[in-house]
Design a protein around this motif. Structure first.
Motif, PDB file in Angstrom:
ATOM      1  N   GLY A   1       0.830  -1.208   0.000  1.00 35.90           N
ATOM      2  CA  GLY A   1       0.000   0.000   0.000  1.00 35.90           C
ATOM      3  C   GLY A   1       0.860   1.251   0.000  1.00 35.90           C
ATOM      4  O   GLY A   1       2.032   1.230   0.403  1.00 35.90           O
ATOM      5  N   TYR A   2       0.276   2.335  -0.445  1.00 39.31           N
ATOM      6  CA  TYR A   2       1.033   3.581  -0.552  1.00 39.31           C
ATOM      7  C   TYR A   2       0.194   4.757  -0.033  1.00 39.31           C
ATOM      8  O   TYR A   2      -1.039   4.771  -0.117  1.00 39.31           O
ATOM      9  CB  TYR A   2       1.430   3.857  -2.005  1.00 39.31           C
ATOM     10  N   LYS A   3       0.928   5.758   0.477  1.00 36.70           N
ATOM     11  CA  LYS A   3       0.309   7.022   0.906  1.00 36.70           C
ATOM     12  C   LYS A   3       0.957   8.163   0.144  1.00 36.70           C
ATOM     13  O   LYS A   3       2.158   8.139  -0.137  1.00 36.70           O
ATOM     14  CB  LYS A   3       0.507   7.248   2.416  1.00 36.70           C
ATOM     15  N   LEU A   4       0.128   9.159  -0.157  1.00 34.37           N
ATOM     16  CA  LEU A   4       0.633  10.404  -0.721  1.00 34.37           C
ATOM     17  C   LEU A   4       0.528  11.447   0.380  1.00 34.37           C
ATOM     18  O   LEU A   4      -0.570  11.874   0.737  1.00 34.37           O
ATOM     19  CB  LEU A   4      -0.180  10.823  -1.951  1.00 34.37           C
ATOM     20  N   ASN A   5       1.697  11.805   0.929  1.00 35.71           N
ATOM     21  CA  ASN A   5       1.755  12.623   2.135  1.00 35.71           C
ATOM     22  C   ASN A   5       1.020  11.865   3.250  1.00 35.71           C
ATOM     23  O   ASN A   5       1.490  10.819   3.659  1.00 35.71           O
ATOM     24  CB  ASN A   5       1.185  14.017   1.880  1.00 35.71           C
ATOM     25  N   ASP A   6      -0.124  12.352   3.737  1.00 41.39           N
ATOM     26  CA  ASP A   6      -0.843  11.642   4.798  1.00 41.39           C
ATOM     27  C   ASP A   6      -2.099  10.939   4.289  1.00 41.39           C
ATOM     28  O   ASP A   6      -2.861  10.386   5.080  1.00 41.39           O
ATOM     29  CB  ASP A   6      -1.240  12.619   5.912  1.00 41.39           C
ATOM     30  N   LYS A   7      -2.324  10.966   2.987  1.00 46.94           N
ATOM     31  CA  LYS A   7      -3.524  10.352   2.425  1.00 46.94           C
ATOM     32  C   LYS A   7      -3.205   8.984   1.828  1.00 46.94           C
ATOM     33  O   LYS A   7      -2.246   8.846   1.060  1.00 46.94           O
ATOM     34  CB  LYS A   7      -4.119  11.263   1.342  1.00 46.94           C
ATOM     35  N   VAL A   8      -4.021   7.993   2.160  1.00 50.85           N
ATOM     36  CA  VAL A   8      -3.842   6.653   1.603  1.00 50.85           C
ATOM     37  C   VAL A   8      -4.357   6.662   0.164  1.00 50.85           C
ATOM     38  O   VAL A   8      -5.531   6.965  -0.092  1.00 50.85           O
ATOM     39  CB  VAL A   8      -4.605   5.602   2.430  1.00 50.85           C
ATOM     40  N   ILE A   9      -3.487   6.346  -0.774  1.00 49.90           N
ATOM     41  CA  ILE A   9      -3.917   6.281  -2.173  1.00 49.90           C
ATOM     42  C   ILE A   9      -4.100   4.827  -2.615  1.00 49.90           C
ATOM     43  O   ILE A   9      -4.732   4.575  -3.645  1.00 49.90           O
ATOM     44  CB  ILE A   9      -2.919   7.003  -3.096  1.00 49.90           C
ATOM     45  N   ARG A  10      -3.565   3.873  -1.835  1.00 50.33           N
ATOM     46  CA  ARG A  10      -3.858   2.456  -2.050  1.00 50.33           C
ATOM     47  C   ARG A  10      -3.625   1.688  -0.757  1.00 50.33           C
ATOM     48  O   ARG A  10      -2.565   1.797  -0.150  1.00 50.33           O
ATOM     49  CB  ARG A  10      -2.989   1.847  -3.181  1.00 50.33           C
ATOM     50  N   TYR A  11      -4.664   0.971  -0.324  1.00 57.36           N
ATOM     51  CA  TYR A  11      -4.551   0.193   0.912  1.00 57.36           C
ATOM     52  C   TYR A  11      -3.670  -1.035   0.652  1.00 57.36           C
ATOM     53  O   TYR A  11      -3.682  -1.613  -0.431  1.00 57.36           O
ATOM     54  CB  TYR A  11      -5.934  -0.260   1.375  1.00 57.36           C
ATOM     55  N   ALA A  12      -2.932  -1.414   1.693  1.00 56.54           N
ATOM     56  CA  ALA A  12      -2.112  -2.619   1.600  1.00 56.54           C
ATOM     57  C   ALA A  12      -3.013  -3.845   1.711  1.00 56.54           C
ATOM     58  O   ALA A  12      -3.841  -3.948   2.621  1.00 56.54           O
ATOM     59  CB  ALA A  12      -1.067  -2.621   2.725  1.00 56.54           C
ATOM     60  N   LYS A  13      -2.889  -4.768   0.780  1.00 53.57           N
ATOM     61  CA  LYS A  13      -3.687  -6.007   0.771  1.00 53.57           C
ATOM     62  C   LYS A  13      -2.921  -7.059   1.577  1.00 53.57           C
ATOM     63  O   LYS A  13      -1.814  -7.455   1.188  1.00 53.57           O
ATOM     64  CB  LYS A  13      -3.930  -6.483  -0.651  1.00 53.57           C
ATOM     65  N   VAL A  14      -3.531  -7.490   2.666  1.00 52.44           N
ATOM     66  CA  VAL A  14      -2.804  -8.329   3.626  1.00 52.44           C
ATOM     67  C   VAL A  14      -3.630  -9.532   4.056  1.00 52.44           C
ATOM     68  O   VAL A  14      -4.853  -9.555   3.905  1.00 52.44           O
ATOM     69  CB  VAL A  14      -2.413  -7.506   4.880  1.00 52.44           C
ATOM     70  N   ALA A  15      -2.881 -10.509   4.624  1.00 57.73           N
ATOM     71  CA  ALA A  15      -3.499 -11.658   5.297  1.00 57.73           C
ATOM     72  C   ALA A  15      -3.350 -11.428   6.790  1.00 57.73           C
ATOM     73  O   ALA A  15      -2.271 -11.030   7.256  1.00 57.73           O
ATOM     74  CB  ALA A  15      -2.833 -12.945   4.871  1.00 57.73           C
ATOM     75  N   VAL A  16      -4.426 -11.711   7.553  1.00 55.28           N
ATOM     76  CA  VAL A  16      -4.454 -11.383   8.976  1.00 55.28           C
ATOM     77  C   VAL A  16      -4.613 -12.667   9.784  1.00 55.28           C
ATOM     78  O   VAL A  16      -5.401 -13.566   9.431  1.00 55.28           O
ATOM     79  CB  VAL A  16      -5.615 -10.423   9.279  1.00 55.28           C
ATOM     80  N   GLY A  17      -3.846 -12.728  10.885  1.00 54.60           N
ATOM     81  CA  GLY A  17      -3.953 -13.896  11.778  1.00 54.60           C
ATOM     82  C   GLY A  17      -5.298 -13.896  12.496  1.00 54.60           C
ATOM     83  O   GLY A  17      -5.769 -12.876  12.949  1.00 54.60           O
ATOM     84  N   GLN A  18      -5.855 -15.146  12.638  1.00 57.50           N
ATOM     85  CA  GLN A  18      -7.182 -15.279  13.274  1.00 57.50           C
ATOM     86  C   GLN A  18      -7.079 -16.086  14.564  1.00 57.50           C
ATOM     87  O   GLN A  18      -6.404 -17.103  14.593  1.00 57.50           O
ATOM     88  CB  GLN A  18      -8.136 -15.974  12.285  1.00 57.50           C
TER      89      GLN A  18
END
Length: 211
Positions: free
Chosen positions: A194-211
């Motif tokens: 994922g990437y941010k432009l300054n403080d704005k998220v321009i693409r969320y990081a796609k992740v796997a999360v522990g359950q």
């Protein structure tokens, strides 16, 4: 003796008549010109005083309709000026906004052009060698140069390694069970950075999360 009395009486009457004639003569004498000028000056002063008083009354008794019309004209002039200034400001702002939308990416594109030059050279050199290590090193150099160019434009990566899952930064595309209590709610793996432009998220990081 009678003759003397008559003479004296006649003398007295003559003197009295003379006095009366003198008084009549004084009454009929012409009036002094200086007195006439004084009277004329006094009359003129009285007339001027009267005119000034009337003028002051007219000023004090100014027509309310004229005052209202003057105020309306003044307010109308100010209103028209404000409208004209606002219209000019609106046109200028719209023009600047259109130019920003049209050419807003100019700075970023200019920063990426050297990276494109490196990629073209790497492709040309790749056709001259079969050594994969050379190609790998060339790709890494280009990648590092590209990231520096993006960072200069305010672009930054969203960190995911050992990070707690945050819906403001991450997008969960998979849940991984059986990872232990210490991995619950943690980012296990990142499928897309994922990437941010300054403080704005321009693409969320796609992740796997522990359950």
């Amino acid at each position: 003796m009678h003759v003397a009395l008559k003479t004296l009486s006649k003398a007295n009457m003559t003197e009295k008549d003379i006095n009366i004639e003198d008084e009549e003569t004084l009454d009929e004498a012409p009036v002094d010109e200086t007195d006439k000028e004084a009277e004329a000056t006094e009359e003129t002063a009285d007339a001027e005083t009267s005119d000034n008083a009337e003028a002051e009354e007219k000023v004090e008794e100014k027509d309310p309709l004229e005052e209202a019309q003057a105020q309306i004209a003044d307010l109308k002039d100010k209103y028209l000026r404000q409208v004209a200034e606002f219209d000019n400001y609106r046109k200028r702002t719209m023009k600047e906004r259109a130019e920003l939308i049209l050419n807003g990416g100019e700075k970023t594109i200019s920063a990426l052009l050297p990276v494109i030059d490196d990629m073209e050279r790497a492709i040309a050199n790749g056709a001259k060698t079969d050594d994969p290590q050379v190609l790998r090193e060339g790709m890494e150099l280009i990648y590092q140069k590209l990231m520096k160019a993006l960072e200069a434009q305010g672009v930054s990566k969203i960190e995911t390694q050992d990070a707690d899952f945050d819906t403001n930064l991450h997008e969960a595309i998979a849940l991984v069970p059986g990872m232990g209590d210490d991995k619950k709610g943690k980012v296990i793996d990142c499928m897309a950075t994922g990437y941010k432009l300054n403080d704005k998220v321009i693409r969320y990081a796609k992740v796997a999360v522990g359950q």
